[in-house]
Design a protein around this motif. Sequence first.
Motif, PDB file in Angstrom:
ATOM      1  N   THR A 115      38.468  45.198  36.579  1.00  0.00           N
ATOM      2  CA  THR A 115      38.831  43.950  35.904  1.00  0.00           C
ATOM      3  C   THR A 115      37.601  43.091  35.671  1.00  0.00           C
ATOM      4  N   ILE A 116      36.702  43.041  36.639  1.00  0.00           N
ATOM      5  CA  ILE A 116      35.452  42.290  36.449  1.00  0.00           C
ATOM      6  C   ILE A 116      34.642  42.891  35.310  1.00  0.00           C
ATOM      7  N   TRP A 117      34.467  44.198  35.326  1.00  0.00           N
ATOM      8  CA  TRP A 117      33.686  44.854  34.287  1.00  0.00           C
ATOM      9  C   TRP A 117      34.382  44.782  32.923  1.00  0.00           C
ATOM     10  N   GLY A 118      35.698  44.840  32.908  1.00  0.00           N
ATOM     11  CA  GLY A 118      36.429  44.759  31.642  1.00  0.00           C
ATOM     12  C   GLY A 118      36.402  43.376  31.027  1.00  0.00           C
ATOM     13  N   SER A 119      36.214  42.356  31.853  1.00  0.00           N
ATOM     14  CA  SER A 119      36.215  40.970  31.361  1.00  0.00           C
ATOM     15  C   SER A 119      34.838  40.494  30.912  1.00  0.00           C
ATOM     16  N   MET A 120      33.833  41.337  30.943  1.00  0.00           N
ATOM     17  CA  MET A 120      32.462  40.907  30.680  1.00  0.00           C
ATOM     18  C   MET A 120      32.211  40.491  29.232  1.00  0.00           C
ATOM     19  N   ALA A 121      32.802  41.162  28.270  1.00  0.00           N
ATOM     20  CA  ALA A 121      32.338  40.948  26.902  1.00  0.00           C
ATOM     21  C   ALA A 121      33.397  40.439  25.930  1.00  0.00           C
ATOM     22  N   TRP A 122      34.562  40.997  25.894  1.00  0.00           N
ATOM     23  CA  TRP A 122      35.403  40.763  24.736  1.00  0.00           C
ATOM     24  C   TRP A 122      36.826  40.338  25.027  1.00  0.00           C
ATOM     25  N   LEU A 123      37.319  40.539  26.219  1.00  0.00           N
ATOM     26  CA  LEU A 123      38.712  40.176  26.489  1.00  0.00           C
ATOM     27  C   LEU A 123      38.833  38.695  26.831  1.00  0.00           C
ATOM     28  N   PRO A 124      39.963  38.078  26.492  1.00  0.00           N
ATOM     29  CA  PRO A 124      40.135  36.639  26.769  1.00  0.00           C
ATOM     30  C   PRO A 124      40.366  36.385  28.258  1.00  0.00           C
ATOM     31  N   SER A 125      40.363  35.131  28.614  1.00  0.00           N
ATOM     32  CA  SER A 125      40.547  34.773  30.021  1.00  0.00           C
ATOM     33  C   SER A 125      41.955  35.101  30.518  1.00  0.00           C
ATOM     34  N   SER A 126      42.925  35.212  29.630  1.00  0.00           N
ATOM     35  CA  SER A 126      44.280  35.566  30.066  1.00  0.00           C
ATOM     36  C   SER A 126      44.331  36.971  30.658  1.00  0.00           C
ATOM     37  N   PHE A 127      43.476  37.875  30.173  1.00  0.00           N
ATOM     38  CA  PHE A 127      43.369  39.208  30.755  1.00  0.00           C
ATOM     39  C   PHE A 127      42.913  39.109  32.205  1.00  0.00           C
ATOM     40  N   ALA A 128      41.868  38.344  32.437  1.00  0.00           N
ATOM     41  CA  ALA A 128      41.337  38.196  33.798  1.00  0.00           C
ATOM     42  C   ALA A 128      42.333  37.473  34.706  1.00  0.00           C
ATOM     43  N   TRP A 129      42.945  36.396  34.221  1.00  0.00           N
ATOM     44  CA  TRP A 129      43.909  35.646  35.035  1.00  0.00           C
ATOM     45  C   TRP A 129      45.093  36.520  35.430  1.00  0.00           C
ATOM     46  N   GLY A 130      45.619  37.263  34.494  1.00  0.00           N
ATOM     47  CA  GLY A 130      46.764  38.122  34.798  1.00  0.00           C
ATOM     48  C   GLY A 130      46.445  39.190  35.811  1.00  0.00           C
ATOM     49  N   ASN A 131      45.326  39.866  35.607  1.00  0.00           N
ATOM     50  CA  ASN A 131      44.965  40.947  36.518  1.00  0.00           C
ATOM     51  C   ASN A 131      44.544  40.436  37.891  1.00  0.00           C
ATOM     52  N   PHE A 132      43.785  39.341  37.924  1.00  0.00           N
ATOM     53  CA  PHE A 132      43.354  38.818  39.226  1.00  0.00           C
ATOM     54  C   PHE A 132      44.522  38.241  40.021  1.00  0.00           C
TER      55      PHE A 132
END
Length: 170
Positions: A19-36
């Motif tokens: 999730t950290i590596w996937g959130s580095m460049a192009w996905l929005p913050s909702s991706f990180a919030w949901g997964n974390f």
Amino acid sequence: MEIPAINLKAIVLVHWLFTIWGSMAWLPSSFAWGNFSVLAVGVWAIAQRDSIDAVLMFLMGMVVTILTDIIHFGIYYPINDFATESRRDVFRFSAGMAILSLLLKPVSCFFVYQMYRERGGDYNVNFGFPSVSRNREAYQSIDQQDESTSPANPFNQAQDAKQPGGDVIC
């Protein structure tokens, strides 16, 4: 064939890293919030080893994030936004890690479900349709009836009202 035991800590750690590596460049913050947030429930499941609810919530969260990750990839995958070579490499790495995380989630869900079953969970889905049950403990056998529940002579009640001398009590 026995299913190998995968540690819940390893599942949470691997998905946290992806999730950290996937959130580095192009996905929005909702991706990180949901997964974390789902991974935080996974940490709760690690901390409380006897909690069936924590593992079930982690499993349901993983299933939901599979769907939301697919939606995020479909909406936010850029066509040619990363023109420079250095940004293109970061994008490829980030997209690869996010996609790898998505591909590993069904496998992780399978192992988390096994942990749920080991902790004593039994998830039965009931949609309200009538079903046939094989539990026959509640039924009474026709051959053997309890004497205490039924009268000795139910059809000949006149004999019960008579006295031993043959007189009928009114």
